[in-house]
Enzyme design. Structure first.
Site, short mmCIF file in Angstrom:
data_model
loop_
_atom_site.label_atom_id
_atom_site.label_comp_id
_atom_site.label_asym_id
_atom_site.label_seq_id
_atom_site.Cartn_x
_atom_site.Cartn_y
_atom_site.Cartn_z
N LYS A 35 0.90 -1.20 -0.28
CA LYS A 35 -0.10 0.05 -0.15
C LYS A 35 0.71 1.30 0.01
O LYS A 35 0.56 2.17 -0.62
CB LYS A 35 -0.84 0.08 1.23
CG LYS A 35 -2.18 0.43 1.09
CD LYS A 35 -2.94 0.83 2.38
CE LYS A 35 -4.02 -0.08 2.61
NZ LYS A 35 -4.78 0.35 3.99
N THR A 86 -10.73 0.93 12.64
CA THR A 86 -11.60 0.30 13.87
C THR A 86 -12.73 -0.68 13.34
O THR A 86 -13.96 -0.20 13.55
CB THR A 86 -11.89 1.47 14.82
OG1 THR A 86 -12.89 2.27 14.05
CG2 THR A 86 -10.99 2.17 15.46
N GLU A 155 -17.42 9.21 2.10
CA GLU A 155 -16.55 8.65 0.85
C GLU A 155 -17.22 9.25 -0.32
O GLU A 155 -18.46 9.47 -0.37
CB GLU A 155 -16.83 7.13 0.83
CG GLU A 155 -16.12 6.32 1.96
CD GLU A 155 -16.10 4.84 1.78
OE1 GLU A 155 -16.56 4.43 0.35
OE2 GLU A 155 -15.77 4.20 2.59
N CYS A 264 -18.73 2.28 7.47
CA CYS A 264 -18.86 3.05 8.62
C CYS A 264 -20.36 3.14 9.46
O CYS A 264 -20.06 2.50 10.72
CB CYS A 264 -18.79 4.80 8.25
SG CYS A 264 -17.13 4.97 7.90
N ARG A 334 -17.75 -2.94 1.14
CA ARG A 334 -17.83 -3.45 2.60
C ARG A 334 -19.50 -3.25 3.00
O ARG A 334 -20.01 -2.22 2.75
CB ARG A 334 -16.94 -2.54 3.64
CG ARG A 334 -15.59 -2.95 3.45
CD ARG A 334 -14.81 -1.83 4.17
NE ARG A 334 -14.97 -0.55 3.67
CZ ARG A 334 -14.27 0.32 4.48
NH1 ARG A 334 -13.56 0.26 5.84
NH2 ARG A 334 -14.33 1.91 3.95
#
Ligand code: UDX
Length: 433
Positions: A35, A86, A155, A264, A334
Site C-alpha cells: 500500500k 476500527t 466517501e 462506517c 464493505r
C-alpha cells in the site's frame, strides 16, 4: 507545522494529503509495504474523486512523505494523528481496537520529546482515557498528551469534507496543548468560520458515534415508513419530500430504499450498541438495535420483491443486478446492501449477473461466485428481472425503451427509488420500488 499521520487508509491518506495541502509538512506512516509503495507513486488503492491528484501534488512538492517506520515518525514531529481502522470484530458487535492500541504501543516508547497524539479513528467512548493511561505508562520521562479529534468525512466527498468540514471537534483532557495546537493546525479552516467545539474526550468520542447513529436512524426511520407505505399503497418519496420541507426534519438522508451499508454506519451503530450494553444503557441499546433491524429487513424485502416479480420463484431465473458499491461514486463494497441481495438471490436458485461502473474488482474478491458483466446491456441480456441497487448516474440515465430489447421479461425493481417510474412504465416495463 510538522505532523505525522499513522495509517494511510481511507481516512489517513485523505487527512495526510489535506494537511499537506493546508501547508503543513506531513509524514504518513503505512505499515503495509504494498500500500505504501502504491501511495508513494501517487496511486490511491481505492476510488476517491480528486485524491490521486491531491496526493501526487503534495508528494511531488515534498510536503508529504511516506514511510513504514515508527522510528521515522517519532523523529519527524511532535504531533501525531491516529487514523487507523476500527473494524467490527469478527462474530461480535464491538469495534476491534487492535490497530489503535498498536499505534500507541509502538509509537510512545520511541518518543524522546513531549508529544500530542490526536485520535481521528472512530472509537467507543472511553478509549481516549484508556490510551492516555497506557501512554503514561509507556512514556519515558516525557509528557504524551492524548486527545480525540473525530473525523466526519463521507466517501466520495472526502477532500471537501476534510478541508471544509461542517464543524471541528476536539476532546481534550485539561491542562495540555491540544487546543492551541489544533487551532494552529486547522487555522485556515477555523478562520473560514467553521465552528470549533472543544470538549472532553468522552464527549468528542460520543459526538462522532452519535452523528453516525443519527444518520442511520434517519434512514431507518424513512424505511420504516416505507414498510407502512408498502402495506398501505402510499408514496414514501412524496412523504419524504413533504416532511423534508420542515427545517427541523430536513430532506437529506430521507431517501428510502435498500438502506445503508459501507465501512462506517453499520459497524459504528453496532459498536455503539455493544458499548451502550457494556455501560448498562440497555434502553438505548434496544433503540439502536431496531435501527439496525429495520435496515437489515430492507435487504430481505428486496429479495422477496424480486421473487414476487418472478411469479413466486427465483429458481432458474436470470437476475440482473445493477450496482455493487454501497453507494454511488465509490468502489467500496464493505457491507454492500446490493451484494448482500445478489448473494441471497443466488442462494434461492437464480443465476445472477452484476454490473457496477467502479466496484467490479472489489466485488469479485468478496463474492467470486457471482457472474460479472462489463456493461448494463451485457448484464441485462435475457434477464427475467433487472434490480437497480446503487443509484449510479449511469443507471438513472438508462433508456428503458432501448434496454427492453435485451431482456427476456421487462421487470424492473428500483431499490433506490432513483428511476423515472412514469417513463419506465410508459416504455412497457413492469416497475416496482
Ligand atoms: C458516513 C457518514 O455520512 C460520515 O459522516 C461518516 O464519517 C462515515 O459514514 P459514508 O459511509 O461515506 O459516510 O456514506 P453516506 O453518504 O453517509 O451513506 C451511507 C449509506 O447510507 C449508503 O449505503 C447510502 O446508500 C445510504 N443512504 C444514504 C440511504 O439509504 N438513504 C439516504 O437518504 C442516504
Amino acid at each position: 507545522m510538522r505532523m505525522v499521520v499513522l495509517g494511510l487508509g481511507y481516512l489517513g491518506a485523505t487527512h495526510a494529503a489535506c494537511m499537506a495541502e493546508l501547508g503543513h509538512e506531513v509524514l504518513g506512516i503505512e505499515v503495509v509495504a504494498a500500500k505504501r509503495a502504491q501511495l508513494a507513486a501517487g496511486d490511491v488503492p481505492f476510488y476517491e474523486p480528486g485524491l490521486p491528484e491531491l496526493l501526487k501534488r503534495n508528494i511531488d512538492s515534498g510536503k508529504l512523505t511516506i514511510s513504514g517506520s515508527y522510528g521515522d515518525a517519532a523523529d519527524f514531529a511532535d504531533v501525531f494523528f491516529i487514523a487507523v481502522g476500527t473494524p467490527q470484530k469478527k462474530g461480535e458487535y464491538s469495534a476491534d481496537l487492535q490497530y489503535v492500541d498498536a499505534a500507541v504501543e509502538e509509537l510512545v516508547p520511541l518518543l524522546t520529546r513531549d508529544a500530542l497524539v490526536l485520535g481521528k479513528s472512530t472509537v467507543p467512548v472511553g478509549t481516549a482515557q484508556r490510551l492516555a493511561d497506557r501512554a503514561d505508562e509507556l512514556a519515558k520521562d516525557i509528557n504524551v498528551e492524548i486527545a480525540w479529534n473525530p473525523e466526519f468525512l463521507r466517501e466520495g466527498f472526502a477532500i471537501d469534507d476534510t478541508l471544509h468540514p461542517d464543524r471541528l471537534v476536539l476532546g481534550a483532557f485539561g491542562g495540555g496543548a491540544a487546543e492551541v495546537l489544533c487551532r494552529e493546525i486547522y487555522a485556515p479552516i477555523i478562520d473560514a468560520g467553521t465552528p470549533f467545539i472543544v470538549t472532553d474526550p468522552a464527549t468528542a468520542e460520543l459526538v462522532k458515534t452519535s452523528a453516525n447513529a443519527f444518520l442511520a436512524t434517519k434512514i431507518s426511520f424513512i424505511n420504516a415508513i416505507a414498510e407502512v407505505c408498502d402495506a398501505a399503497g402510499a408514496d414514501v418519496k412524496a412523504i419524504a419530500d413533504a416532511i423534508g420541507y420542515d427545517d427541523r426534519i430536513g430532506r437529506r438522508f430521507l431517501n428510502a430504499g435498500l438502506g445503508f451499508g459501507g465501512g462506517c454506519l453499520p459497524k459504528d451503530i453496532r459498536a455503539f450498541m455493544a458499548r451502550a450494553g457494556e455501560l448498562g444503557a440497555a434502553e438505548a441499546l434496544a433503540f439502536l438495535r431496531e435501527v439496525d433491524n429495520v435496515n437489515m429487513r430492507r435487504r430481505t424485502r428486496m429479495v422477496e420483491k424480486a421473487r414476487e416479480m418472478c411469479n413466486g420463484s427465483l429458481v432458474g431465473k436470470r437476475i440482473c443486478i445493477l450496482g455493487a458499491a454501497f453507494k454511488p461514486e465509490s468502489d467500496d463494497v464493505r457491507d454492500s446492501p446490493a451484494l448482500n441481495v445478489a448473494g441471497q438471490i443466488q442462494l434461492q436458485g437464480a443465476s445472477v449477473t452484476v454490473y457496477d461502473p467502479k466496484a467490479t474488482a472489489n466485488s469479485k474478491r468478496l463474492f467470486p461466485t457471482l457472474d460479472y458483466a462489463e456493461s448494463v446491456v451485457e448484464a441485462c441480456s435475457k434477464a427475467d428481472a433487472v434490480l437497480v441497487l446503487t443509484e449510479w448516474r449511469e443507471f438513472v440515465e438508462i433508456d428503458p425503451i432501448e434496454l427492453k430489447k435485451h431482456v427476456r421479461h421487462a421487470n424492473v425493481l428500483d431499490g433506490r427509488m432513483c428511476l423515472d417510474s412514469g417513463f419506465w412504465i410508459a416504455s412497457g416495463w413492469n416497475y416496482a420500488a
